[in-house]
Design a protein around this motif. Structure first.
Motif, PDB file in Angstrom:
ATOM      1  N   ARG A 138       0.794  -1.342  -0.026  1.00 19.30           N
ATOM      2  CA  ARG A 138       0.037  -0.017  -0.001  1.00 19.30           C
ATOM      3  C   ARG A 138       0.662   1.367  -0.064  1.00 19.30           C
ATOM      4  N   GLU A 139       2.115   1.197   0.734  1.00 16.45           N
ATOM      5  CA  GLU A 139       2.880   2.377   1.096  1.00 16.45           C
ATOM      6  C   GLU A 139       4.011   2.451   0.453  1.00 16.45           C
ATOM      7  N   ALA A 140       4.552   1.553  -0.304  1.00 16.22           N
ATOM      8  CA  ALA A 140       6.157   1.584  -0.627  1.00 16.22           C
ATOM      9  C   ALA A 140       6.244   2.377  -1.944  1.00 16.22           C
ATOM     10  N   SER A 141       5.195   2.545  -2.516  1.00 19.23           N
ATOM     11  CA  SER A 141       5.344   3.347  -3.657  1.00 19.23           C
ATOM     12  C   SER A 141       5.236   4.964  -3.549  1.00 19.23           C
ATOM     13  N   GLN A 142       4.918   5.288  -2.294  1.00 19.61           N
ATOM     14  CA  GLN A 142       4.854   6.612  -1.916  1.00 19.61           C
ATOM     15  C   GLN A 142       5.963   7.048  -1.029  1.00 19.61           C
ATOM     16  N   ARG A 143       6.427   6.419  -0.549  1.00 17.50           N
ATOM     17  CA  ARG A 143       7.771   6.551   0.652  1.00 17.50           C
ATOM     18  C   ARG A 143       8.349   5.371   0.883  1.00 17.50           C
ATOM     19  N   PRO A 144       9.709   5.467   1.424  1.00 18.94           N
ATOM     20  CA  PRO A 144      10.250   4.051   2.005  1.00 18.94           C
ATOM     21  C   PRO A 144       9.339   3.713   3.363  1.00 18.94           C
ATOM     22  N   VAL A 145       9.282   2.420   3.314  1.00 18.73           N
ATOM     23  CA  VAL A 145       8.470   1.583   4.253  1.00 18.73           C
ATOM     24  C   VAL A 145       9.415   1.022   5.016  1.00 18.73           C
ATOM     25  N   ARG A 146       9.327   1.445   6.516  1.00 14.35           N
ATOM     26  CA  ARG A 146      10.296   0.474   7.519  1.00 14.35           C
ATOM     27  C   ARG A 146       9.711  -0.798   7.698  1.00 14.35           C
ATOM     28  N   CYS A 147      10.418  -1.943   7.592  1.00 16.16           N
ATOM     29  CA  CYS A 147       9.831  -3.165   7.552  1.00 16.16           C
ATOM     30  C   CYS A 147      10.684  -3.922   8.752  1.00 16.16           C
ATOM     31  N   THR A 148      10.265  -5.202   9.390  1.00 19.65           N
ATOM     32  CA  THR A 148      10.791  -5.889  10.255  1.00 19.65           C
ATOM     33  C   THR A 148      12.107  -6.561   9.731  1.00 19.65           C
ATOM     34  N   ALA A 149      13.137  -7.113  10.564  1.00 20.18           N
ATOM     35  CA  ALA A 149      14.216  -7.517  10.326  1.00 20.18           C
ATOM     36  C   ALA A 149      14.109  -8.807   9.412  1.00 20.18           C
ATOM     37  N   GLY A 150      12.870  -9.369   9.873  1.00 18.31           N
ATOM     38  CA  GLY A 150      12.596 -10.996   9.060  1.00 18.31           C
ATOM     39  C   GLY A 150      12.200 -10.432   7.850  1.00 18.31           C
ATOM     40  N   MET A 151      11.356  -9.492   7.515  1.00 19.27           N
ATOM     41  CA  MET A 151      10.979  -9.200   6.052  1.00 19.27           C
ATOM     42  C   MET A 151      12.287  -8.644   5.462  1.00 19.27           C
ATOM     43  N   MET A 152      12.958  -7.887   5.940  1.00 12.48           N
ATOM     44  CA  MET A 152      14.368  -7.367   5.381  1.00 12.48           C
ATOM     45  C   MET A 152      15.069  -8.734   4.607  1.00 12.48           C
ATOM     46  N   ARG A 153      15.441  -9.471   5.629  1.00 12.51           N
ATOM     47  CA  ARG A 153      16.156 -10.839   5.237  1.00 12.51           C
ATOM     48  C   ARG A 153      15.401 -11.429   3.948  1.00 12.51           C
ATOM     49  N   LEU A 154      14.132 -11.662   4.177  1.00  6.95           N
ATOM     50  CA  LEU A 154      13.432 -12.342   3.037  1.00  6.95           C
ATOM     51  C   LEU A 154      13.421 -11.466   1.651  1.00  6.95           C
ATOM     52  N   LEU A 155      13.465 -10.279   1.627  1.00  3.19           N
ATOM     53  CA  LEU A 155      13.275  -9.467   0.527  1.00  3.19           C
ATOM     54  C   LEU A 155      14.785  -9.350   0.059  1.00  3.19           C
ATOM     55  N   GLN A 156      15.779  -9.519   0.992  1.00  2.00           N
ATOM     56  CA  GLN A 156      17.171  -9.502   0.633  1.00  2.00           C
ATOM     57  C   GLN A 156      17.401 -10.898  -0.377  1.00  2.00           C
ATOM     58  N   GLU A 157      16.551 -11.666   0.124  1.00  2.00           N
ATOM     59  CA  GLU A 157      17.019 -13.367  -0.529  1.00  2.00           C
ATOM     60  C   GLU A 157      16.156 -13.103  -1.858  1.00  2.00           C
TER      61      GLU A 157
END
Lengths: 323, 421
Positions: free
Chosen positions: A59-78
């Motif tokens: 919903r929000e990431a095309s409007q501004r950088p959205v802070r995410c959990t550490a787990g989600m960041m690891r998954l997106l890095q994968e």
């Protein structure tokens, strides 16, 4: 050593955890912790639940950088790593294309988009427009039409996280699978051999299962993708064509025909991404840390279109049916 | 409770450093502990710590990360495995094994205590003594003496916030239904019925047998308040809130029906809670059957309300008076009954352009709302917490006596003097 078996529904499929341990009470507790981890990943990665972390990002990431959990960041890095490793054939921004094909939901009836529609569709796909800032732990979509759909990788990720929980609990022998399409074998099976998984021919639906191959998992994961599972048949042309729920992110075309792909590696997440990519592409080279193949069924039977089945992947009497 | 002094809210109202200087010049001294606990008068988030990183501690830590007024700086657990998990989930937070390191850190303003129930007392007393604001999970303790000591300390800490983890007191849907019932919508409340069903062993695993014993304090009747005390405390508190009275007696039953694995707490329990006005609350919990999960039913002569998954529906009696708005409300079918959906924040969602009848994209779990109330109190208070020390104590008393009734299979009276602080 008695097996403890725990089954539950998650991610619109059935998960199962089988543990071998001298202490069944301990094994059950460990299986329940692994289950909780899988359910946690499900609630975090759900594309449909409005309040999930993934939905908030969409919903929000095309409007501004959205802070995410550490787990989600690891998954997106994968995801970023696997997107690159598969030459973009694994792409978790595929959601708009799946929707256009009518392949988003199990009950949906599919349709074939026109060539023009597909050209437009391809413009809406591309993980390259997903910007990750690991230090600030934010996600940003550089294009407003991006949507993340982790359905192609979430099962593998959840199983990898669950395996970690089991290892931390001192469990050394277990089999975990999600929907029988992604599995992890830890240690040895009840007979002392490596867990052996059978890949079933999805086009033989009557009588006893017909195994294409049997794969021994030596502390490894396995993922199988196929056209059958979530698919529709297009009867509009002269010949009937079956389209599956995997769409080529480079052409916008859904995978069709009697095809199947298999990937084996240390990580279920990696396997999920690679089995998807292998089903999509006709010209991928598989890196050495993955055993993978794409197969097509013809009148002569199953033949490899990419790679070759490992010589050890043979049907054996002690094959473990997951159905 | 006496008004709390030098609150951040009051400071912001005063609006200038000169005001603070004037107050100090007038000779009113800031206690050292309060000074440590006080907000730093900036918009920076409040540094805080979680003590106990088990399953519930992980929920608390995740909620803290989702509240902009709070900054999770430290996670404390004496189990190395939990600290490894903390590293994975919250890599930016420091990890310590000894809670005294948290209390000795002057930068940490608030602590969230999520250890085993029987470990709360020393942690709360030491944290308050160290000048920290304290959020303590419910039940406060596993015996009345400890619970009373905790509550007395919480009430005595005039310049510090003490909030008990009574989750429904701050959850919007439950609060909304409370107001609804109070406005007379269900008529005269007659009884309540609540259940919590989950098929799970309730056991935690560890590669170390010794550690597993420690982790599984919930299964030991000498340490745990069992299902009714550790889980049911929340639902029974809501029932008491709705009925508007403290329970006067509890009759309990239960047994180990399935998980016969050496535990000494029951895996399936039933209880009848009696109130002074003649109303009863029925409660049951089971680790054997997951059927129908968890819900609360509030019965009145005009209507019955069910709350489940932070949603609510009202079922009217045929002879109940019409409510003006109900013709516009969404209605859902439940077998042969039709429920009127009760939506918290419907007006707000409508104003935001969101369909109130769809799933709320900003929905948060009850623990988030509890911690947000705590954070708001830090920002604008301190003022008495909604779930303050007295409420936490009274709920804990009920939990302890209800567990006694269940364990012994008898009726236990709760006299007024037990509620005294």
């Amino acid at each position: 050593m008695h097996p403890v078996r725990l089954a539950f529904n998650a991610m619109a499929t059935r998960f199962e955890i089988v543990i071998l341990d001298v202490d069944p009470v301990h094994a059950r507790a460990a299986a329940e912790e692994a289950k909780r981890e899988i359910l946690r990943v499900e609630s975090q990665c759900s594309f449909y639940a409005a309040a999930s972390e993934l939905s908030r990002i969409n919903r929000e990431a095309s409007q501004r950088p959205v802070r995410c959990t550490a787990g989600m960041m690891r998954l997106l890095q994968e995801c970023a790593r696997l997107h690159k490793e598969t030459n973009r054939y694994f792409d978790p921004t595929i959601a708009p294309a799946l929707a256009r094909w009518g392949l988003r939901k199990q009950s949906a009836s599919g349709r074939v988009p026109s060539a023009e529609e597909r050209r437009t569709l391809v413009e809406t796909i591309g993980f390259d427009a997903v910007e990750l800032d690991a230090s600030a732990r934010t996600v940003y979509f550089a294009r407003h039409d991006r949507q993340l759909d982790l359905g192609g990788i979430a099962k593998g990720w959840a199983l990898d996280e669950a395996r970690l929980i089991l290892e931390e609990s001192g469990i050394g022998r277990a089999l975990l699978h999600g929907g029988t399409s992604t599995a992890i074998g830890m240690g040895r099976d009840p007979s002392g051999n490596h867990w052996k998984i059978g890949v079933e021919d999805p086009y033989i639906v009557s009588g006893e299962p017909s195994w294409i191959m049997g794969i021994s998992l030596q502390d490894q994961a396995l993922s199988v993708s196929g056209v059958r599972g979530k698919w529709f048949r297009d009867d509009s042309g002269e010949t009937q064509i079956e389209y599956g729920h995997v769409v080529d992110p480079l052409t916008g075309m859904a995978v069709s025909g009697k095809r199947l792909s298999v990937a084996v590696s240390d990580s279920a997440t990696t396997c999920d991404a690679w089995s998807t990519a292998l089903l999509t592409s006709s010209a991928l080279s598989v890196p050495s840390h993955i055993a993978g193949t794409a197969l097509q069924k013809t009148d002569l039977g199953w033949t490899a279109t990419i790679g070759a089945p490992d010589p050890d992947w043979q049907v054996a009497a002690e094959i473990l049916p997951l159905h | 409770m006496a008004p709390k002094r030098f609150s951040r809210r009051n400071f912001l109202k005063a609006g200038s450093l000169g005001t603070l200087a004037g107050v100090l010049a007038a000779g009113e001294r800031l206690p050292a502990e309060a000074a440590a606990a006080r907000a730093p008068f900036t918009d920076d988030p409040f540094p805080c710590a979680v003590i106990g990183f088990g399953e519930w501690g992980r929920e608390i830590a995740a909620a803290i990360e989702d509240i902009e007024e709070l900054h999770l700086t430290t996670i404390c657990d004496n189990f190395p495995l939990m600290l490894r998990r903390a590293q994975r989930a919250h890599p930016q937070a420091a990890r310590v094994a000894d809670y005294r390191e948290v209390l000795d850190d002057p930068a940490i303003v608030a602590v969230f205590i999520a250890t085993a129930t029987h470990e709360h007392k020393d942690l709360v007393l030491d944290a308050l003594q160290a000048g920290k604001h304290v959020y303590c999970e419910a039940p406060l303790a596993n015996n009345i003496e400890d619970a009373r000591t905790i509550a007395q300390a919480g009430l005595a800490a005039q310049d510090q916030i003490f909030q008990a983890g009574m989750l429904y007191r701050t959850e919007p849907q439950y609060r909304s239904v409370y107001g609804f019932v109070r406005s007379g919508a269900i008529g005269r409340p007659a009884m309540t019925r609540s259940q919590w069903h989950q098929k799970t062993s309730w056991r935690r695993s560890s590669s170390s047998a010794e550690r597993a014993r420690s982790l599984n304090w919930r299964l030991d009747k000498d340490l745990s308040l069992g299902l009714i005390g550790e889980i049911g405390i929340q639902q029974i508190d809501y029932s008491s809130w709705i009925i508007g009275a403290r329970p006067k007696a509890v009759t309990g039953f239960g047994g180990i029906m399935f998980w016969d694995d050496g535990r000494t707490v029951k895996d399936t329990i039933q209880a009848m809670i009696e109130y002074p006005g003649g109303e009863n609350a029925m409660y049951d919990a089971s680790l054997v059957s997951g059927f129908d999960a968890s819900y609360d039913l509030l019965f009145g002569n005009d209507a019955t309300i069910i709350l489940r998954d932070e949603k609510a529906w009202m079922f009217k009696e045929v002879d109940a008076p019409m409510l003006g708005w109900e013709v516009y409300a969404r209605k859902d079918k439940f077998y042969k009954e039709t429920g009127i959906a009760l939506l918290a924040n419907a007006t707000k969602l409508d104003a935001l352009g969101q369909d109130p009848t769809e799933d709320d994209p900003n929905a948060k779990p009850p623990i988030w709302h509890a911690l947000k109330a705590f954070a708001d109190n830090l920002t604008y208070g301190p003022f008495p917490a909604i779930a303050d020390a007295r409420l936490g104590f009274e709920s804990t008393v009920v939990a302890i006596k209800a567990n006694e009734a269940v364990q012994e299979g008898k009726r236990v009276e709760i006299s007024d003097d037990l509620y005294e602080l």
